[in-house]
Write a protein that holds these residues in place. Structure first.
Motif, PDB file in Angstrom:
ATOM      1  N   GLU A  82      -6.489  13.237   0.206  1.00  0.00           N
ATOM      2  CA  GLU A  82      -5.925  13.609  -1.098  1.00  0.00           C
ATOM      3  C   GLU A  82      -5.357  15.027  -1.070  1.00  0.00           C
ATOM      4  OE1 GLU A  82      -8.343  10.756  -4.199  1.00  0.00           O
ATOM      5  OE2 GLU A  82      -9.267  12.661  -3.691  1.00  0.00           O
ATOM      6  N   ASP A  83      -6.074  15.934  -0.414  1.00  0.00           N
ATOM      7  CA  ASP A  83      -5.615  17.324  -0.367  1.00  0.00           C
ATOM      8  C   ASP A  83      -4.341  17.498   0.452  1.00  0.00           C
ATOM      9  OD1 ASP A  83      -7.768  17.984  -1.859  1.00  0.00           O
ATOM     10  OD2 ASP A  83      -8.910  18.951  -0.255  1.00  0.00           O
ATOM     11  N   THR A  84      -4.154  16.610   1.427  1.00  0.00           N
ATOM     12  CA  THR A  84      -3.031  16.785   2.350  1.00  0.00           C
ATOM     13  C   THR A  84      -1.840  15.892   2.019  1.00  0.00           C
ATOM     14  OG1 THR A  84      -4.023  15.108   3.750  1.00  0.00           O
ATOM     15  CG2 THR A  84      -4.520  17.400   4.296  1.00  0.00           C
ATOM     16  N   GLY A  85      -2.000  15.027   1.010  1.00  0.00           N
ATOM     17  CA  GLY A  85      -0.917  14.094   0.686  1.00  0.00           C
ATOM     18  C   GLY A  85      -0.949  12.836   1.550  1.00  0.00           C
ATOM     19  N   LEU A  86      -1.825  12.819   2.564  1.00  0.00           N
ATOM     20  CA  LEU A  86      -1.914  11.633   3.430  1.00  0.00           C
ATOM     21  C   LEU A  86      -2.380  10.398   2.663  1.00  0.00           C
ATOM     22  CD1 LEU A  86      -3.429  13.236   6.660  1.00  0.00           C
ATOM     23  CD2 LEU A  86      -1.237  12.040   6.477  1.00  0.00           C
ATOM     24  N   ILE A  87      -2.955  10.616   1.482  1.00  0.00           N
ATOM     25  CA  ILE A  87      -3.417   9.476   0.679  1.00  0.00           C
ATOM     26  C   ILE A  87      -2.235   8.576   0.278  1.00  0.00           C
ATOM     27  CG2 ILE A  87      -3.260  10.599  -1.599  1.00  0.00           C
ATOM     28  CD1 ILE A  87      -6.085   8.213  -0.407  1.00  0.00           C
ATOM     29  N   GLN A  88      -1.015   9.150   0.245  1.00  0.00           N
ATOM     30  CA  GLN A  88       0.138   8.296  -0.125  1.00  0.00           C
ATOM     31  C   GLN A  88       0.379   7.211   0.928  1.00  0.00           C
ATOM     32  OE1 GLN A  88       1.263   8.487  -3.135  1.00  0.00           O
ATOM     33  NE2 GLN A  88       1.303  10.623  -3.818  1.00  0.00           N
ATOM     34  N   PRO A  89       0.629   7.559   2.199  1.00  0.00           N
ATOM     35  CA  PRO A  89       0.813   6.489   3.186  1.00  0.00           C
ATOM     36  C   PRO A  89      -0.448   5.657   3.415  1.00  0.00           C
ATOM     37  CG  PRO A  89       0.814   8.651   4.258  1.00  0.00           C
ATOM     38  CD  PRO A  89       0.881   8.892   2.779  1.00  0.00           C
ATOM     39  N   ILE A  90      -1.618   6.284   3.368  1.00  0.00           N
ATOM     40  CA  ILE A  90      -2.861   5.522   3.587  1.00  0.00           C
ATOM     41  C   ILE A  90      -3.082   4.541   2.439  1.00  0.00           C
ATOM     42  CG2 ILE A  90      -5.382   5.716   3.675  1.00  0.00           C
ATOM     43  CD1 ILE A  90      -5.000   8.311   5.293  1.00  0.00           C
ATOM     44  N   GLY A  91      -2.857   5.016   1.220  1.00  0.00           N
ATOM     45  CA  GLY A  91      -3.022   4.156   0.048  1.00  0.00           C
ATOM     46  C   GLY A  91      -2.017   3.010   0.049  1.00  0.00           C
ATOM     47  N   GLU A  92      -0.805   3.294   0.481  1.00  0.00           N
ATOM     48  CA  GLU A  92       0.218   2.237   0.565  1.00  0.00           C
ATOM     49  C   GLU A  92      -0.192   1.202   1.612  1.00  0.00           C
ATOM     50  OE1 GLU A  92       4.268   3.575   0.851  1.00  0.00           O
ATOM     51  OE2 GLU A  92       4.992   1.565   1.451  1.00  0.00           O
ATOM     52  N   TRP A  93      -0.695   1.683   2.736  1.00  0.00           N
ATOM     53  CA  TRP A  93      -1.171   0.765   3.782  1.00  0.00           C
ATOM     54  C   TRP A  93      -2.288  -0.128   3.228  1.00  0.00           C
ATOM     55  CZ3 TRP A  93      -5.975   0.035   5.919  1.00  0.00           C
ATOM     56  CH2 TRP A  93      -6.033  -0.799   7.036  1.00  0.00           C
ATOM     57  N   ALA A  94      -3.209   0.460   2.471  1.00  0.00           N
ATOM     58  CA  ALA A  94      -4.327  -0.306   1.912  1.00  0.00           C
ATOM     59  C   ALA A  94      -3.814  -1.383   0.949  1.00  0.00           C
ATOM     60  CB  ALA A  94      -5.315   0.627   1.214  1.00  0.00           C
ATOM     61  N   LEU A  95      -2.860  -1.018   0.098  1.00  0.00           N
ATOM     62  CA  LEU A  95      -2.308  -1.986  -0.851  1.00  0.00           C
ATOM     63  C   LEU A  95      -1.622  -3.143  -0.127  1.00  0.00           C
ATOM     64  CD1 LEU A  95      -0.877   0.496  -3.494  1.00  0.00           C
ATOM     65  CD2 LEU A  95      -2.465  -1.396  -4.002  1.00  0.00           C
ATOM     66  N   ARG A  96      -0.812  -2.826   0.868  1.00  0.00           N
ATOM     67  CA  ARG A  96      -0.081  -3.878   1.595  1.00  0.00           C
ATOM     68  C   ARG A  96      -1.037  -4.770   2.387  1.00  0.00           C
ATOM     69  NH1 ARG A  96       5.301  -3.309   1.173  1.00  0.00           N
ATOM     70  NH2 ARG A  96       6.051  -1.239   0.549  1.00  0.00           N
ATOM     71  N   THR A  97      -2.041  -4.139   2.998  1.00  0.00           N
ATOM     72  CA  THR A  97      -2.994  -4.902   3.803  1.00  0.00           C
ATOM     73  C   THR A  97      -3.837  -5.828   2.926  1.00  0.00           C
ATOM     74  OG1 THR A  97      -3.068  -3.077   5.384  1.00  0.00           O
ATOM     75  CG2 THR A  97      -4.854  -4.687   5.513  1.00  0.00           C
ATOM     76  N   ALA A  98      -4.300  -5.312   1.801  1.00  0.00           N
ATOM     77  CA  ALA A  98      -5.110  -6.142   0.897  1.00  0.00           C
ATOM     78  C   ALA A  98      -4.292  -7.325   0.376  1.00  0.00           C
ATOM     79  CB  ALA A  98      -5.638  -5.300  -0.266  1.00  0.00           C
ATOM     80  N   CYS A  99      -3.022  -7.102   0.051  1.00  0.00           N
ATOM     81  CA  CYS A  99      -2.177  -8.199  -0.444  1.00  0.00           C
ATOM     82  C   CYS A  99      -1.986  -9.261   0.636  1.00  0.00           C
ATOM     83  CB  CYS A  99      -0.825  -7.679  -0.928  1.00  0.00           C
ATOM     84  SG  CYS A  99      -0.930  -6.778  -2.490  1.00  0.00           S
ATOM     85  N   LYS A 100      -1.791  -8.810   1.888  1.00  0.00           N
ATOM     86  CA  LYS A 100      -1.644  -9.776   2.993  1.00  0.00           C
ATOM     87  C   LYS A 100      -2.915 -10.584   3.181  1.00  0.00           C
ATOM     88  CE  LYS A 100       1.575  -7.120   5.699  1.00  0.00           C
ATOM     89  NZ  LYS A 100       1.377  -5.910   6.497  1.00  0.00           N
ATOM     90  N   ASP A 101      -4.065  -9.925   3.120  1.00  0.00           N
ATOM     91  CA  ASP A 101      -5.329 -10.650   3.276  1.00  0.00           C
ATOM     92  C   ASP A 101      -5.558 -11.609   2.110  1.00  0.00           C
ATOM     93  OD1 ASP A 101      -5.914  -9.581   5.757  1.00  0.00           O
ATOM     94  OD2 ASP A 101      -7.059  -7.894   4.966  1.00  0.00           O
ATOM     95  N   LEU A 102      -5.182 -11.174   0.898  1.00  0.00           N
ATOM     96  CA  LEU A 102      -5.314 -12.045  -0.275  1.00  0.00           C
ATOM     97  C   LEU A 102      -4.549 -13.353  -0.088  1.00  0.00           C
ATOM     98  CD1 LEU A 102      -4.976 -10.003  -3.604  1.00  0.00           C
ATOM     99  CD2 LEU A 102      -6.621 -11.829  -3.126  1.00  0.00           C
ATOM    100  N   ALA A 103      -3.400 -13.252   0.570  1.00  0.00           N
ATOM    101  CA  ALA A 103      -2.554 -14.438   0.764  1.00  0.00           C
ATOM    102  C   ALA A 103      -3.282 -15.503   1.596  1.00  0.00           C
ATOM    103  CB  ALA A 103      -1.232 -14.046   1.427  1.00  0.00           C
ATOM    104  N   GLU A 104      -4.288 -15.078   2.370  1.00  0.00           N
ATOM    105  CA  GLU A 104      -5.049 -16.013   3.215  1.00  0.00           C
ATOM    106  C   GLU A 104      -6.197 -16.668   2.451  1.00  0.00           C
ATOM    107  OE1 GLU A 104      -4.147 -16.505   6.447  1.00  0.00           O
ATOM    108  OE2 GLU A 104      -2.490 -15.147   5.955  1.00  0.00           O
ATOM    109  N   TRP A 105      -6.500 -16.175   1.295  1.00  0.00           N
ATOM    110  CA  TRP A 105      -7.678 -16.648   0.554  1.00  0.00           C
ATOM    111  C   TRP A 105      -7.279 -17.570  -0.607  1.00  0.00           C
ATOM    112  CZ3 TRP A 105      -9.452 -10.862   0.437  1.00  0.00           C
ATOM    113  CH2 TRP A 105      -9.984 -10.513   1.692  1.00  0.00           C
TER     114      TRP A 105
END
Ligand code: C2E
Ligand code: MG
Ligand code: MG
Ligand code: MG
Length: 289
Positions: A82-105
């Motif tokens: 959060e302090d370094t701004g890295l939360i933006q790409p990491i958070g985006e990765w988490a959102l995309r990954t969770a959506c892909k996994d959801l598609a399998e369920w």
């Protein structure tokens, strides 16, 4: 060291801070590489519908397996991100990954993803979510965003506009860690939450004689119910706690009493065995942390 005189004490804390800052900047560099090198993962903790004991979905929780240091807890690396701004790409990765996994369920399984206040103030967030959902081909209502009260710290038109944009996409919104921050009933009046997550600090100790936590949990659930919102009790570890949060009307339950956060393939396997969750924790003793 506390017994030393003023000077000794100063040195103690000063060298302590120095190494903490050093460790932080080393971790920051490694965190920059973490998405690309595959050392970030999402684990999935089941959320159980109280009345039916069926798994209604999962909460996605970031795990970082550092190449040398092993697992580093989100409590440690999220603040750095959060302090370094890295939360933006990491958070985006988490959102995309969770959506892909959801598609399998199965279609009736939801997934909640934590969204940092830093992401919440990024005007690109709705576009990122829209594209993650489209890419995975899932119904927007299967994605739930967990947001903490701290997004209201600089409450302005931007906050209202972001809530409206997210609701417009059709995702669900959950107010995370309720009761630990600057809890104001005003947020519940104006922000379009579908769920309140009751922080585990209220569950902890709730079964002890004289605890006020049960009364607080009961009030939050009845308020939520009156407002048409679900409630999840977080951090339920024992059978006694399970009984208590059931009695106080929490619509959903999450905690080690059912499952710890699971690797994606273990989550998929669990769904394959049927959607019923089994409470399997101790009666009254909490797991060591
Ligand atoms: P949170 O969103 O409140 O997540 C719940 C935390 O409680 C998780 O800790 C979970 O593993 C833990 N938990 C669940 N059941 C139990 C239980 O029965 N007993 C105990 N003692 N703990 C339980 P975790 O995974 O260490 O995550 C800590 C925090 O880090 C999260 O709190 C969230 O604020 C943050 N976090 C995790 N993943 C993400 C992410 O993808 N994005 C963002 N922005 N924050 C994240
Ligand atoms: Mg959460
Ligand atoms: Mg929480
Ligand atoms: Mg938390």
């Amino acid at each position: 060291a506390a017994k030393d005189g003023g000077r000794g004490r100063f040195h103690f804390y000063s060298s302590d801070l120095h190494s903490a800052a050093e460790e932080r900047s080393l971790l920051e560099q490694d965190l920059r590489d973490a998405i690309a090198d595959g050392s970030l993962q999402l684990h999935y903790q089941p959320v159980v519908h109280t009345a039916t004991e069926r798994i209604s979905g999962f909460e996605a929780l970031l795990r970082w397996k550092h190449p040398q240091k092993g697992f580093i807890s989100p409590g440690k690396f999220i603040p750095i991100a959060e302090d370094t701004g890295l939360i933006q790409p990491i958070g985006e990765w988490a959102l995309r990954t969770a959506c892909k996994d959801l598609a399998e369920w199965p279609d009736d399984i939801r997934c909640a993803v934590n969204v940092s206040p830093i992401q919440f103030s990024n005007p690109q967030l709705p576009a990122i979510i829209t594209s993650a959902i489209a890419e995975a081909g899932i119904a927007p209502s299967r994605l739930e965003l967990e947001i903490t009260e701290s997004v209201f710290l600089n409450n302005d038109e931007g906050t209202d506009a972001m809530f409206a944009a997210l609701k417009g996409i059709g995702v669900r919104l959950a107010l995370d860690d309720f009761g630990t921050g600057y809890s104001s009933l005003g947020y519940l009046k104006s922000a379009p939450f579908d769920k309140i997550k009751i922080d585990q600090s209220f569950v902890r100790g709730a079964t002890e004689p004289g605890s006020r936590n049960g009364a607080i949990i009961a009030s939050i659930t009845s308020l939520a119910q009156a407002l048409g919102m679900d409630t999840t009790a977080e951090g339920v570890e024992t059978l006694d706690e399970l009984d208590l949060v059931r009695m106080h009307g929490c619509s959903h339950i999450q905690g080690y009493i059912y499952e710890k956060p699971l690797q994606p393939d273990a989550a998929t396997r669990l769904l394959g065995t049927g959607l019923t969750a089994v409470a399997k924790g101790p009666k009254s003793t909490r797991a060591p942390r």
